[in-house]
Design an enzyme around this catalytic site. Structure first.
Site, short mmCIF file in Angstrom:
data_model
loop_
_atom_site.label_atom_id
_atom_site.label_comp_id
_atom_site.label_asym_id
_atom_site.label_seq_id
_atom_site.Cartn_x
_atom_site.Cartn_y
_atom_site.Cartn_z
N MET A 1 0.34 -0.93 -0.10
CA MET A 1 0.11 -0.14 0.18
C MET A 1 0.58 1.38 0.35
O MET A 1 0.47 2.21 1.00
CB MET A 1 -1.11 -0.34 1.00
CG MET A 1 -1.85 -1.31 1.14
SD MET A 1 -3.16 -0.96 -0.08
CE MET A 1 -4.23 -0.08 0.94
N CYS A 83 6.39 -7.44 0.79
CA CYS A 83 6.32 -6.60 -0.77
C CYS A 83 6.91 -6.71 -1.99
O CYS A 83 8.23 -7.59 -1.47
CB CYS A 83 6.75 -5.21 -0.18
SG CYS A 83 6.64 -4.38 -1.88
N LYS A 122 5.05 -8.80 9.02
CA LYS A 122 4.35 -9.01 8.04
C LYS A 122 4.61 -10.03 6.93
O LYS A 122 5.81 -9.45 6.39
CB LYS A 122 3.90 -8.11 7.12
CG LYS A 122 2.00 -8.36 5.86
CD LYS A 122 1.82 -7.14 5.54
CE LYS A 122 0.72 -7.16 4.81
NZ LYS A 122 1.38 -7.40 3.47
N GLY A 195 -4.75 -10.93 2.47
CA GLY A 195 -4.91 -11.65 1.31
C GLY A 195 -6.08 -12.35 0.70
O GLY A 195 -6.75 -13.49 1.51
N GLY A 196 -6.78 -11.31 -0.87
CA GLY A 196 -8.94 -12.50 -0.95
C GLY A 196 -9.44 -12.15 -0.21
O GLY A 196 -10.74 -12.21 -0.26
N ARG A 217 -6.56 -3.69 -0.35
CA ARG A 217 -7.33 -2.85 -2.03
C ARG A 217 -8.76 -2.68 -1.54
O ARG A 217 -9.17 -1.79 -2.03
CB ARG A 217 -6.94 -3.13 -2.79
CG ARG A 217 -4.88 -3.51 -2.97
CD ARG A 217 -4.80 -2.19 -3.25
NE ARG A 217 -3.36 -2.09 -4.06
CZ ARG A 217 -2.62 -1.72 -3.65
NH1 ARG A 217 -3.31 -0.60 -4.35
NH2 ARG A 217 -0.81 -1.97 -3.69
#
Length: 324
Positions: A1, A83, A122, A195-196, A217
């Site tokens: 992000m 990342c 993370k 995720g997802g 997102r």
């Protein structure tokens, strides 16, 4: 992000989710140790609880950056090992650190020795096309031995060559079962799923099996997903309506514009506020008008609202108020 969850975005998200833990965009140790610290670390007190996410691979530099984060008032220091961008790979940090668990353990130990707030990680499930569970289990185990107890697991591999960051969010298959195995193997750890999770129901399902869910997102494109999740997890919350959010963000924008922040930066997080509602396209069009934004008049937010609803929002109690 990166370039998304700046302090203005986090202030906006706090209005929508009073109890969520917010995370900064990834900030490199070099930016903090050799750049404008205030520009990178300043935040509004309303953002608490808020975590500082760091990018780096040198224990001493990460320890110094962690100290800065604690001094600035952050509630958590998070090391990004997920990342996959080429820029991050050139700096030898992010997801490629998963190939060096001993180094990451040294980084965690250095940061934990430097600060009193929690140090968390993370990470992805694996690198490239190696989907063996033992890889991520051993990685987490090494950091567990270094004292880390909170892991935010993006439940996909990171493919370091051949996939863009966007592709890395979509193409490597989701493996929630491997993330769940980490929870079984490290029961005293906090395991947060990422995720997802594209909507509120997916996030809520994750909270049933894990200790939390991280939205990225989805929170940017449809910010109200944060409110939907919050309302389910904390039924007593009295969340602000769109009109109250518009009023609060207009007042916030007025304060920030007075400090020299361009209005275009302040309205970016707002573009998705009314997504899925009538007039959403008109709302985005008004707030994206380059000529209007140049005037740096926060009243443009009210104008956008009137173009959608036909009236200005009523002044109300401070947005984000909650009833316990």
């Amino acid at each position: 992000m990166i370039d998304v969850t700046d302090r203005h975005c986090r202030y906006f998200h706090r209005l929508l989710a009073p109890h969520a833990r917010l995370y900064t965009e990834m900030i490199t140790t070099g930016a903090l140790l050799h750049g404008d610290v205030a520009r990178h670390l300043d935040f509004d007190p309303a953002e608490h609880p808020v975590a500082l996410q760091l990018g780096g691979s040198e224990p001493d530099a990460l320890a110094q950056a962690a100290r800065l984060g604690q001094r600035w008032g952050y509630d958590e220091i998070n090391l990004n090992c997920g990342c996959p961008s080429e820029r991050v790979q050139r700096g030898a940090f992010g997801a490629c650190l998963m190939a060096e668990p001993d180094l990451v353990a040294d980084c965690i130990k250095a940061m934990r020795d430097a600060v009193d707030v929690p140090v968390t990680v993370k990470h992805r499930l694996g690198l490239d096309h190696d989907e063996s569970y033992s890889f991520v289990r051993d990685f987490v185990g090494k950091l567990y031995d270094a004292g880390c107890r909170v892991f935010i697991v993006h439940a996909r591999n990171a493919v370091l060559k051949g996939l863009s960051p966007k592709d890395n969010r979509e193409i490597p298959p989701l493996r929630y079962d491997a993330a769940a195995a980490l929870k079984r193997d490290f029961p005293d750890c906090v395991i947060v799923l990422n995720g997802g999770l594209g909507d509120a129901q997916a996030a809520l399902r994750a909270t049933a099996d894990f200790d939390g869910a991280m939205l990225g997102r989805a929170a940017w494109h449809t910010p109200r997903v944060l409110s939907e999740v919050s309302q389910q997890l904390w039924p007593g919350l009295r969340l602000p309506g769109d009109a109250q959010v518009v009023d609060a963000m207009t007042r916030y924008a007025a304060r920030e514009v007075a400090k020299g922040v361009p209005l275009r930066v302040l309205v970016r997080p707002l573009l998705g506020l009314v997504n899925g509602q009538a007039g959403a396209r008109r709302w985005r069009r008004v707030l994206s008008d380059a000529a209007a934004l140049k005037a740096d008049d926060p009243g443009l937010i009210y104008h956008a609202w009137r173009s959608v609803r036909g009236h200005a929002p009523r002044q109300a109690e401070p947005a984000g108020a909650s009833a316990d």
